[in-house]
Design an enzyme around this catalytic site. Structure first.
Site, PDB file in Angstrom:
ATOM      1  N   ASP A   1       0.839  -1.206   0.000  1.00 33.49           N
ATOM      2  CA  ASP A   1       0.000   0.000   0.000  1.00 33.49           C
ATOM      3  C   ASP A   1       0.872   1.253   0.000  1.00 33.49           C
ATOM      4  O   ASP A   1       2.024   1.219   0.442  1.00 33.49           O
ATOM      5  CB  ASP A   1      -0.870   0.058   1.268  1.00 33.49           C
ATOM      6  CG  ASP A   1      -1.755  -1.165   1.390  1.00 33.49           C
ATOM      7  OD1 ASP A   1      -2.136  -1.736   0.365  1.00 33.49           O
ATOM      8  OD2 ASP A   1      -2.054  -1.527   2.549  1.00 33.49           O
TER       9      ASP A   1
HETATM   10  N1  URA Z   1      -1.170  -6.118   3.804  1.00 37.13           N
HETATM   11  C1  URA Z   1      -1.621  -4.863   3.919  1.00 37.13           C
HETATM   12  O1  URA Z   1      -2.606  -4.618   4.583  1.00 37.13           O
HETATM   13  N2  URA Z   1      -0.962  -3.894   3.257  1.00 37.13           N
HETATM   14  C2  URA Z   1       0.138  -4.102   2.521  1.00 37.13           C
HETATM   15  O2  URA Z   1       0.712  -3.164   1.973  1.00 37.13           O
HETATM   16  C3  URA Z   1       0.601  -5.418   2.427  1.00 37.13           C
HETATM   17  C4  URA Z   1      -0.075  -6.413   3.069  1.00 37.13           C
END
Ligand code: URA
Length: 255
Positions: free
Chosen positions: A123
């Protein structure tokens, strides 16, 4: 001559046998993009065979006879395969282009001329280990659910998760897209009423770690991926990247 990757060995064998292969598979094996991204490129009208744009999926080509081009550029010499491990900072998106003009992880790869693609996503607000490559076949293998490559995250949460919450994370949490697979979860540290949970999963659902921890009552405040299979962030600072060694690439192929 550069050693052939398994993907290119695959194309080479087809070539020697005079066999036809699907266009998207050829593009992925060539290192142009992952197979899914290659399909999107075809659908977007960016790929031509013998000078004619091909927009439908599944077209078979003969690598020995047909001339394939992408964005008008013929695929002649094979691009060098690159395998990069980046310590992604927060505030960058894992995509090649962002409509909202946000910085992308490619902005961090000074001096890399080949078009590389992130293997999976982190993310915008997650930091940590991100693999980037132009080896479409390896990307496809690493992302395939049947390969179940382990990913380890450190998640800072408010409060201290109970043993019951940790047990639920291990056994499976019911999210809107179904029950999560068994995972490893432990408290890594506790300080000033905040805890860091180490969570190892092998699925790759969207925002999975954040959703799992929220579902057991401990929303994530900071998230970092610290390992992907045997690869870790050792030796890298945030924003830095390094090339994988040949031995690491060989090990990744065996995962
Ligand atoms: N899980 C998440 O919630 N975010 C990420 O960036 C990777 C795995």
């Amino acid at each position: 001559m550069q050693a052939l990757s398994p993907a290119n060995v695959f194309v080479y064998n087809k070539l020697m046998n005079g066999e036809k292969i699907r266009l998207q598979k050829y593009l992925a094996a060539y290192g142009v993009a992952s197979r899914r991204a290659a399909e999107q490129m075809i659908a977007a009208g960016r790929v031509a065979v013998n000078g004619r744009i091909v927009e439908q999926m599944g077209v078979l080509i003969d690598p020995a006879q047909d001339q394939v081009s992408v964005d008008g550029q013929p695929l002649t010499s094979r691009p060098a395969l690159r395998y990069l491990l980046l310590f992604k900072p927060t505030g960058y998106i894992c995509s090649v282009h962002d409509e909202r003009g946000r910085r992308t992880v490619l902005d961090l790869l000074d001096g890399v001329e080949e078009r590389v693609y992130p293997v999976g996503r982190l993310d915008y607000d997650t930091s940590g280990l991100l693999l980037l490559t132009n080896d479409g076949a390896l990307t496809h293998r690493l992302l395939h659910p049947s390969h179940q490559v382990e990913k380890t995250y450190l998640a800072e949460v408010a409060g201290v998760p109970s043993q019951q919450a940790l047990r639920r994370l291990r056994q499976g949490v019911l999210l809107e897209d179904g029950l999560t697979a068994p995972a490893r979860a432990r408290l890594s540290s506790v300080q000033h009423g905040k805890a860091t949970v180490e969570l190892t999963i092998h699925e790759g659902r969207n925002r999975q770690v954040r959703r799992m921890l929220a579902a057991v009552g401990y929303p994530v405040q900071r998230l970092r991926r610290v390992a992907l299979g045997f690869l870790t962030l050792d030796g890298l600072h945030s924003g830095q990247w390094r090339e994988l060694s040949a031995a690491e690439v060989a090990r990744l192929r065996k995962l």
